[in-house]
Design an enzyme around this catalytic site. Structure first.
Site, PDB file in Angstrom:
ATOM      1  N   ARG A 278       0.864  -1.182   0.000  1.00 19.72           N
ATOM      2  CA  ARG A 278       0.000   0.000   0.000  1.00 19.72           C
ATOM      3  C   ARG A 278       0.900   1.231   0.000  1.00 19.72           C
ATOM      4  NH1 ARG A 278      -2.015  -3.562   3.918  1.00 19.72           N
ATOM      5  NH2 ARG A 278      -4.114  -4.390   3.472  1.00 19.72           N
ATOM      6  N   LYS A 303      -2.035  -2.051   7.612  1.00 18.25           N
ATOM      7  CA  LYS A 303      -3.452  -1.812   7.856  1.00 18.25           C
ATOM      8  C   LYS A 303      -3.943  -2.748   8.955  1.00 18.25           C
ATOM      9  CE  LYS A 303      -7.865  -1.369   5.425  1.00 18.25           C
ATOM     10  NZ  LYS A 303      -8.558  -1.516   4.117  1.00 18.25           N
ATOM     11  N   HIS A 409      -2.563   2.356  -6.025  1.00 16.35           N
ATOM     12  CA  HIS A 409      -3.064   1.052  -5.563  1.00 16.35           C
ATOM     13  C   HIS A 409      -3.200   0.057  -6.707  1.00 16.35           C
ATOM     14  CE1 HIS A 409      -4.365  -0.636  -1.757  1.00 16.35           C
ATOM     15  NE2 HIS A 409      -5.341  -1.281  -2.357  1.00 16.35           N
ATOM     16  N   ARG A 412      -0.525  -2.573  -6.563  1.00 18.77           N
ATOM     17  CA  ARG A 412      -0.783  -3.637  -5.575  1.00 18.77           C
ATOM     18  C   ARG A 412      -1.750  -4.664  -6.160  1.00 18.77           C
ATOM     19  NH1 ARG A 412      -1.142  -4.999   0.001  1.00 18.77           N
ATOM     20  NH2 ARG A 412      -3.245  -5.517   0.715  1.00 18.77           N
ATOM     21  N   HIS A 435      -4.043  -9.689   3.968  1.00 16.79           N
ATOM     22  CA  HIS A 435      -5.495  -9.701   4.116  1.00 16.79           C
ATOM     23  C   HIS A 435      -5.902 -10.579   5.301  1.00 16.79           C
ATOM     24  CE1 HIS A 435      -6.048  -8.675  -0.432  1.00 16.79           C
ATOM     25  NE2 HIS A 435      -5.894  -7.602   0.311  1.00 16.79           N
ATOM     26  N   TYR A 444      -9.399 -11.135  -6.785  1.00 16.06           N
ATOM     27  CA  TYR A 444      -8.433 -11.117  -7.883  1.00 16.06           C
ATOM     28  C   TYR A 444      -8.622 -12.284  -8.847  1.00 16.06           C
ATOM     29  CZ  TYR A 444      -6.237  -7.540  -5.073  1.00 16.06           C
ATOM     30  OH  TYR A 444      -6.006  -6.392  -4.358  1.00 16.06           O
TER      31      TYR A 444
END
Length: 462
Positions: A278, A303, A409, A412, A435, A444
């Site tokens: 990120r 995050k 982004h 990424r 994640h 994805y």
């Protein structure tokens, strides 16, 4: 409160649809209908008499209902009368058995003698109460909310939430304060939250994610500042959630964009693509995050305050070491002018007083100039600001003329998609991306061609 029979609710909803009322508003019309019938029962009024409507609206106004809500309630009652008088809906049906709960049974519940007299009495009572109610309502508006924001910020910082979360929650709290006209926090109710969330969806037409953020912000505000809970929230118009498929660049497109960039921004974008970072993670790297002997890059406080490790791309090791040498020269120059060090997170500086000037704590992508702090007169070093990287990327994308919506982004997204295309398993990609839920990573799968099923083609290509 009166519970409407399912048959009647379905009949009324169908009538609303025939009258051009959008489906998202039909639940509100049914809600006003229940309130109206309950009001008529309580004050011994006949729902079919038009004199009962003004008294009902006065009651709603005394409850501080917004003007658009009063208009919606009035429309709901008028449509009820219109449906009653419509032969298409009512016809010449016979009155059902006495114990049956239907449209006519509701009428029987609220019908009483001396209806005109009762209506006049109820209306007069409401008008007598209304001025005092309005006066009381106005008295509780325009209150100073500075204490609310102080408690909100203290609560968020105590839980070590990110600055982005703090900024977001404070922003939605300010919008909510404006919506309720700075009502005294003691008198803020869940109904205010419902009205605000519905206003965001219907009037401001915000996205589903923005409405959910607002909901979470107000939920936190109620629980941790107002010391109360929402309970169950029904009847809120929710913004429609749209499925999102991320934009992904091909390897050739990435090379084209990079060809129009120069260091350090080029190296930062390459690192974001090569490690799936990120933008906030990339700009905040310090010297100690890089372990060149093991070939590992450690991301601290990503995050959700999560740490993870990713492999350092072999193609970037040489240039990353050059950047490390550059950071060392900048650090030496800063020490000679007697600077006060870099910014450190939380209370690390209090614990390790010399840490801000130690090499391992220096930013890997330092800002060009020192930051002068007026409060204490110190000169500190900050990292490259994310807007500088975004502007450099925007210029490169404009020159590349790639017909895709490209942001930082996007690289990424491209990292995850290209790994999936190279047959890496989804769990490995999940760990590399950081994640918490594999369902986030599964999006994805929509960005690459399937190898297990027949590829979809247009009939024109047959």
């Amino acid at each position: 409160m009166i519970k409407l029979p399912k048959e009647f609710s379905a009949q009324y909803s169908k009538f609303l649809k025939d009258q051009g009322v959008e489906q998202r508003f039909q639940s509100f019309y049914l809600k006003w209908l229940r309130y109206y019938l309950d009001f008529c029962t309580k004050y011994s009024l006949k729902w079919s008499e038009k004199d009962s409507l003004p008294a009902f609206l006065i009651k709603l106004k005394s409850k501080n209902q917004k003007p658009f809500m009063l208009k919606q309630a009035e429309d709901a009652i008028h449509l009820l009368w219109k449906m009653k008088n419509s032969e298409e809906v009512i016809g010449q049906q016979k009155k059902p058995p006495e114990k049956s709960h239907n449209f006519y049974d509701i009428e029987a519940q609220v019908a009483k003698d001396n209806r005109v007299k009762q209506t006049a009495i109820a209306t007069r009572k409401m008008k007598e109460v209304l001025p005092e109610t309005e006066k009381s309502a106005e008295k509780h508006k325009g209150v100073d909310w500075r204490q609310v924001y102080s408690e909100l910020e203290s609560s968020i910082r105590m839980r070590h939430y990110s600055l982005r979360t703090l900024k977001s929650y404070v922003g939605y709290t300010r919008q909510f304060q404006t919506f309720v006209k700075s009502k005294d926090p003691k008198f803020v109710e869940v109904e205010d939250v419902k009205a605000f969330l519905s206003f965001m969806a219907t009037e401001k037409k915000v996205s589903a994610s923005s409405q959910n953020l607002a909901f979470n912000a107000l939920l936190y505000l109620f629980r941790n500042v107002f010391k109360s809970d929402f309970g169950k929230i029904d009847g809120v118009v929710r913004a429609k959630h749209k499925p999102y498929i991320p934009v992904v660049l091909s390897r050739e497109e990435i090379d084209i964009v990079l060809s129009y960039m120069s260091n350090p921004y080029k190296l930062m974008i390459e690192l974001m693509y090569g490690c799936g970072l990120r933008i906030s993670e990339c700009i905040s790297f310090r010297v100690h995050n890089f372990n060149f002997d093991m070939g590992i890059l450690t991301i601290h406080d990503g995050k959700g305050k999560k740490d993870r490790t990713v492999p350092i791309p072999d193609k970037l090791k040489g240039r990353l070491k050059e950047q490390l040498t550059f950071v060392g020269s900048v650090h030496d120059a800063d020490l000679k002018v007697g600077y006060d060090g870099v910014f450190l997170p939380d209370r690390l500086e209090k614990k390790y007083k010399n840490a801000p000037r130690e090499f391992i704590w220096q930013w890997f992508f330092p800002a060009k100039e020192l930051t002068h702090i007026l409060k204490n007169g110190e000169n500190r070093r900050y990292h490259i600001h994310e807007t500088s990287l975004q502007k450099a990327l925007r210029r490169a994308v404009k020159k590349a003329k790639i017909p895709k919506r490209i942001t930082s982004h996007t690289f990424r997204h491209s990292f995850a998609s290209h790994l999936l295309q190279a047959n890496y398993d989804i769990r490995t990609i999940q760990e590399l991306m950081g994640h918490s839920d594999v369902r986030t990573t599964m999006i994805y799968t929509h960005t690459v061609k399937s190898t297990t099923k027949k590829e979809a083609k247009s009939p024109l290509d047959f």
